[in-house]
Write an enzyme that holds these catalytic residues in place. Structure first.
Site, PDB file in Angstrom:
ATOM      1  N   CYS A   1       0.879  -1.172   0.000  1.00  0.00           N
ATOM      2  CA  CYS A   1       0.000   0.000   0.000  1.00  0.00           C
ATOM      3  C   CYS A   1       0.913   1.216   0.000  1.00  0.00           C
ATOM      4  O   CYS A   1       2.110   1.069  -0.262  1.00  0.00           O
ATOM      5  CB  CYS A   1      -1.012  -0.026   1.147  1.00  0.00           C
ATOM      6  SG  CYS A   1      -0.351   0.150   2.801  1.00  0.00           S
TER       7      CYS A   1
HETATM    8  C1  RB5 Z   1      -4.442   4.972   1.607  1.00  0.00           C
HETATM    9  O1  RB5 Z   1      -5.544   4.270   2.047  1.00  0.00           O
HETATM   10  C2  RB5 Z   1      -3.235   4.801   2.523  1.00  0.00           C
HETATM   11  O2  RB5 Z   1      -3.641   5.019   3.836  1.00  0.00           O
HETATM   12  C3  RB5 Z   1      -2.602   3.412   2.396  1.00  0.00           C
HETATM   13  O3  RB5 Z   1      -2.166   3.195   1.101  1.00  0.00           O
HETATM   14  C4  RB5 Z   1      -1.405   3.168   3.269  1.00  0.00           C
HETATM   15  O4  RB5 Z   1      -0.419   4.127   3.119  1.00  0.00           O
HETATM   16  C5  RB5 Z   1      -1.658   2.779   4.656  1.00  0.00           C
HETATM   17  O5  RB5 Z   1      -0.766   2.336   5.391  1.00  0.00           O
END
Ligand code: RB5
Length: 172
Positions: free
Chosen positions: A65
Site C-alpha cells: 500500500c
Molecule cells: C491509503 O488508504 C493509505 O492510507 C494506504 O495506502 C497506506 O499508506 C496505509 O498504510
C-alpha cells in the site's frame, strides 16, 4: 514459486509491475487486486492475499500500500501468517532466515522500484534456517493469535464499500 500479491488503489501500478517482474523470473502470480485506482481499503487485499498463502494456493505473499503499514498489519492478523514490513534487503533476509516470514509488505510510495525488486529477489531466494531456537520461537509467535470468528466473514468490509458506493469518501 506461486506468489500471491495484493495492493490498495494507491499503488496498483507498482503491484502490476511487480506481477510482471515475478512472471519474468518464472514465478506464477495470483493477483488478488485491487485492479484499478478506485478508492478501496487495504485490509481487504491484505486479507485476500494472505489467505492464499494460508490455504497453500501460494507459497509466499507480497502486499503493498502507500506506506505498507496498513496492508502489512492487516495481513499479519491472519492465522498462519507471519508478515513483516520491509524497506531494505537486510531486513527481508533476516525475516526469511530466522522467522520464516511468509508475507512481506512494502510501501509503494516509500521504496523505489529498483529497491522493491531487490527486496523481492532476496525474499524469494533466502531459505529459512530451521534451528531448534527459531522453530520454538516461531511456534510461540504463531500461538499468540487467537481464533477469531470474524476472520472468515466475507462481509466484514461491506459497510465501507457501501459508504464508498454512496459517495461517502472525498476524492483523494
Ligand atoms: C491509503 O488508504 C493509505 O492510507 C494506504 O495506502 C497506506 O499508506 C496505509 O498504510
Amino acid at each position: 514459486m506461486k506468489i500471491s500479491i495484493g495492493c490498495d488503489h494507491i499503488v496498483t501500478d507498482i503491484k502490476n509491475h511487480i506481477g510482471k517482474y515475478l512472471e519474468s523470473k518464472g514465478h506464477e502470480v495470483i493477483d488478488n487486486g485491487t485492479y484499478d485506482h478506485e478508492r478501496t481499503h487495504y485490509p481487504i487485499y491484505g486479507k485476500k492475499t494472505a489467505a492464499k498463502v494460508v490455504n497453500k494456493e501460494a507459497d509466499l505473499g507480497i502486499v503493498i500500500c502507500g506506506t505498507g503499514v496498513g496492508i502489512t498489519t492487516s495481513a499479519t492478523k491472519i492465522k498462519g501468517i507471519r508478515a513483516t514490513l520491509v524497506r531494505d534487503v537486510e531486513t527481508v533476509r533476516y525475516a526469511r532466515e530466522e522467522l520464516n516470514v511468509n508475507v512481506i509488505g512494502i510501501g509503494g510510495r516509500i521504496c523505489g522500484v529498483g529497491l522493491i525488486e531487490n527486496i523481492i529477489d532476496v525474499f524469494l531466494e533466502t531459505k529459512y534456517k530451521e534451528t531448534p531456537e527459531n522453530k520454538a520461537l516461531i511456534e510461540k509467535i504463531d500461538a499468540m493469535i487467537e481464533d477469531n470468528e470474524q476472520a472468515n466473514d466475507e462481509t466484514m468490509f461491506d459497510e465501507f464499500i457501501e459508504k464508498w458506493n454512496n459517495g461517502g469518501y472525498p476524492a483523494e
